[in-house]
Design a protein around this motif. Structure first.
Motif, PDB file in Angstrom:
ATOM      1  N   ALA A  28       0.541  -2.992   8.870  1.00 41.27           N
ATOM      2  CA  ALA A  28      -0.250  -3.924   8.073  1.00 41.27           C
ATOM      3  C   ALA A  28      -1.625  -4.163   8.674  1.00 41.27           C
ATOM      4  O   ALA A  28      -1.891  -3.838   9.828  1.00 41.27           O
ATOM      5  CB  ALA A  28       0.481  -5.258   7.955  1.00 41.27           C
TER       6      ALA A  28
ATOM      7  N   PRO B  75      -5.601  -2.979  11.487  1.00 40.76           N
ATOM      8  CA  PRO B  75      -4.481  -2.170  11.011  1.00 40.76           C
ATOM      9  C   PRO B  75      -3.617  -1.674  12.173  1.00 40.76           C
ATOM     10  O   PRO B  75      -4.141  -1.270  13.216  1.00 40.76           O
ATOM     11  CB  PRO B  75      -5.164  -0.980  10.319  1.00 40.76           C
TER      12      PRO B  75
ATOM     13  N   ALA C 104       0.830  -1.203   0.000  1.00 41.49           N
ATOM     14  CA  ALA C 104       0.000   0.000   0.000  1.00 41.49           C
ATOM     15  C   ALA C 104       0.869   1.259   0.000  1.00 41.49           C
ATOM     16  O   ALA C 104       2.038   1.221   0.387  1.00 41.49           O
ATOM     17  CB  ALA C 104      -0.914  -0.009   1.223  1.00 41.49           C
TER      18      ALA C 104
ATOM     19  N   VAL D  20      -3.788   1.278   3.963  1.00 36.26           N
ATOM     20  CA  VAL D  20      -3.947   0.021   4.694  1.00 36.26           C
ATOM     21  C   VAL D  20      -5.260   0.051   5.477  1.00 36.26           C
ATOM     22  O   VAL D  20      -6.025  -0.917   5.456  1.00 36.26           O
ATOM     23  CB  VAL D  20      -2.741  -0.234   5.630  1.00 36.26           C
TER      24      VAL D  20
ATOM     25  N   GLU E 285      -3.557  -9.519   2.949  1.00 38.13           N
ATOM     26  CA  GLU E 285      -2.854  -8.504   3.740  1.00 38.13           C
ATOM     27  C   GLU E 285      -2.580  -7.275   2.889  1.00 38.13           C
ATOM     28  O   GLU E 285      -2.312  -7.381   1.696  1.00 38.13           O
ATOM     29  CB  GLU E 285      -1.523  -9.098   4.210  1.00 38.13           C
ATOM     30  N   ALA E 286      -2.625  -6.128   3.523  1.00 35.44           N
ATOM     31  CA  ALA E 286      -2.101  -4.901   2.921  1.00 35.44           C
ATOM     32  C   ALA E 286      -1.053  -4.381   3.890  1.00 35.44           C
ATOM     33  O   ALA E 286      -1.249  -4.419   5.101  1.00 35.44           O
ATOM     34  CB  ALA E 286      -3.184  -3.862   2.708  1.00 35.44           C
ATOM     35  N   MET E 287       0.081  -3.919   3.351  1.00 33.86           N
ATOM     36  CA  MET E 287       1.153  -3.422   4.205  1.00 33.86           C
ATOM     37  C   MET E 287       1.842  -2.241   3.562  1.00 33.86           C
ATOM     38  O   MET E 287       1.736  -2.010   2.370  1.00 33.86           O
ATOM     39  CB  MET E 287       2.181  -4.520   4.508  1.00 33.86           C
ATOM     40  N   CYS E 288       2.532  -1.477   4.403  1.00 34.70           N
ATOM     41  CA  CYS E 288       3.366  -0.379   3.932  1.00 34.70           C
ATOM     42  C   CYS E 288       4.504  -0.199   4.932  1.00 34.70           C
ATOM     43  O   CYS E 288       4.471  -0.745   6.038  1.00 34.70           O
ATOM     44  CB  CYS E 288       2.566   0.911   3.775  1.00 34.70           C
TER      45      CYS E 288
END
Length: 66
Positions: free
Chosen positions: A44, A32, A8, A14, A56-59
């Motif tokens: 995440a 989150p 992301a 996220v 999953e979404a992560m940054c």
């Protein structure tokens, strides 16, 4: 099931991913937030889709990961 991770643009993305996934019928598998146990700066959120896959979404925030 599978584990799919999306990179992301930032924490807001996220957060939006997690909210949209819940609204679409996904199940919370990790709200989150920072995940320092993974790496410094890892942020995440995790969902389970109806088939049981982990999504999953992560940054990266602040420090970069290793």
């Amino acid at each position: 099931g599978a584990h799919v991770c999306f990179n992301a643009d930032g924490p807001q993305a996220v957060d939006a991913f997690h909210a949209a996934g819940l609204e679409a019928g996904g199940h919370d598998d990790g709200r989150p937030g920072p995940r320092p146990e993974f790496a410094p700066g890892y942020y995440a959120a995790f969902l389970r889709d109806p088939d049981g896959n982990k999504v999953e979404a992560m940054c990266w925030t602040g420090q970069t990961g290793t």
